[in-house]
Design an enzyme around this catalytic site. Sequence first.
Site, mmCIF file in Angstrom:
data_model
loop_
_atom_site.group_PDB
_atom_site.id
_atom_site.type_symbol
_atom_site.label_atom_id
_atom_site.label_comp_id
_atom_site.label_asym_id
_atom_site.label_seq_id
_atom_site.Cartn_x
_atom_site.Cartn_y
_atom_site.Cartn_z
ATOM 1 N N PHE A 54 30.071 16.793 58.775
ATOM 2 C CA PHE A 54 28.706 16.439 59.198
ATOM 3 C C PHE A 54 27.757 16.271 58.018
ATOM 4 O O PHE A 54 26.701 15.647 58.162
ATOM 5 C CB PHE A 54 28.163 17.483 60.185
ATOM 6 C CG PHE A 54 27.483 18.663 59.543
ATOM 7 C CD1 PHE A 54 28.200 19.787 59.187
ATOM 8 C CD2 PHE A 54 26.115 18.652 59.313
ATOM 9 C CE1 PHE A 54 27.573 20.880 58.607
ATOM 10 C CE2 PHE A 54 25.484 19.734 58.731
ATOM 11 C CZ PHE A 54 26.220 20.855 58.372
ATOM 12 N N LYS A 55 28.111 16.808 56.856
ATOM 13 C CA LYS A 55 27.244 16.676 55.679
ATOM 14 C C LYS A 55 26.912 15.207 55.384
ATOM 15 O O LYS A 55 25.856 14.905 54.847
ATOM 16 C CB LYS A 55 27.901 17.295 54.447
ATOM 17 C CG LYS A 55 28.423 18.722 54.613
ATOM 18 C CD LYS A 55 27.309 19.719 54.808
ATOM 19 C CE LYS A 55 27.721 21.170 54.617
ATOM 20 N NZ LYS A 55 28.725 21.713 55.545
ATOM 21 N N ASP A 56 27.847 14.312 55.728
ATOM 22 C CA ASP A 56 27.608 12.887 55.467
ATOM 23 C C ASP A 56 26.391 12.352 56.213
ATOM 24 O O ASP A 56 25.725 11.442 55.728
ATOM 25 C CB ASP A 56 28.830 12.062 55.903
ATOM 26 C CG ASP A 56 30.029 12.244 54.986
ATOM 27 O OD1 ASP A 56 29.830 12.450 53.777
ATOM 28 O OD2 ASP A 56 31.157 12.169 55.489
#
Length: 474
Positions: A114-116
């Site tokens: 999810f960091k993207d």
Amino acid sequence: MVRYLSTRDPRAAPSTRSFAEVLLAGLAEDGGLYVPDRMPGLTGGIAGLAGLPYAEIAARIIAVFAGDAFPSGELQQLTAAAYSRFRHAAVAPLVQIDEGLWLLELFHGPTLAFKDLALQLVGPMFDAVLAGRREHVTVIGATSGDTGSAAIEACRDREAIDIFILYPHQRVSEVQRRQMTTVEAANAHAVAIEGTFDDCQDLVKALFADAGLRHELNLSAVNSINWARIAAQTVYYVAAAVALGAPARSVSFSVPTGNFGNVYAGHVARQMGVPIDRLVIGTNRNDILARYFASGRMALAAVEPSLSPSMDIQVSSNFERLLFELKGRNGAAVGETMRNFRRTGSMPEDDQAWRAARRLFSAHKVDDTETMQTISKTYARSGALIDPHTAVAVAAARADITAPGRSTPMIALACAHPAKFPDAVERATGLRPGLPPPLADLLERRERIVVLPNELGAVSRFIRAHARRAGATA
Ligand SMILES: *Cc1c(COP(=O)(O)O)cnc(C)c1O
């Protein structure tokens, strides 16, 4: 326009900064975290967002935080470009896995976590602001696994940025490590530290506290303490809530939590007017947050490795932002509490703050056994393969749904692609998830591995020796 102040600013009338300043600085000079001076609502509310593409929802939400940081139209271009790199056209699709229970798939970006969602946007936002100022920055971050590769992927080959990522040696998965060590870009460096994630985080804080280094290299952070990441993360809470019927219907979220950045973004979305009923925190055996919500005592324990390494964290940095609210936005009190925490390993108890916190969040600890059972049960019931972090969210969601009086749709955040943690998924289901096409040859690529001791001197020498340029280039 929204301005930003530090959570440790002791002044009654604090000095404030713009979004662009906060974006570039990351951490405040006094060691605090930047927060908005007031929580903005969305003009026209959230009803008008129904049916819009993800990139458009992102542009509208981030605009309220960014003020005049970008010329008109640029934010639209930045979000459109960032989210066009995702493998799923819906960017963050919802998948139903049971009655009343959905997965929000946040792993369709280039590094499968999810960091993207935040970093693919924040990297280009950095570049855009720096280009306007003719400046160069050195980004430093600590990662428990997923932030590092996402940050490197977001900053690689950008003229105005050098990036150094510290990760705990032998405490990240092979896929996570390779996503950092196989990147061939002159401006990107992954450094293994002989220590834990918390040691890496402490090193980053100490590097920032070195005023000489900070100014010489124009240090900046893109880890989850950067407000721009929080702003970008609020988007998927809003988009998912709207997709399931908000504002007419409330929704709940369950979030696998480490540094408290993700679930805090949900809290921000709620403050912006999204009708969110429950915000459920899932922790693994590193359960400092679950213990706090149960007892009111925030006390450090040793970090223990688990099946969900991105959550093997004791000090949840972003909790300080919540603490600032819980303590009536009193920066002096927050500074005092945090210094105490640092010194003694526990926070002075504050009953009133704890009660307020329990009205906003609930927390559940999910151990490795339950994580494995949840992966296998979810596969049996729905055919979905979920990674161990997602499993923590699903298990915490189920624990919360069974509590009385909960009938709103529950959305568990699927924060990593199952192929990022294939061993656990295979043990639980008998199926080994494959890496999606762009990463299919990751395990064959050549690695560049640097290991340094957990020592400030060694790390700052390495950074000085490898940073391409110092300070402003103008
Ligand atoms: C980073 C990460 C987390 C923890 O998120 P925080 O914002 O640090 O609470 C959970 N799961 C995965 C897969 C992650 O990459």
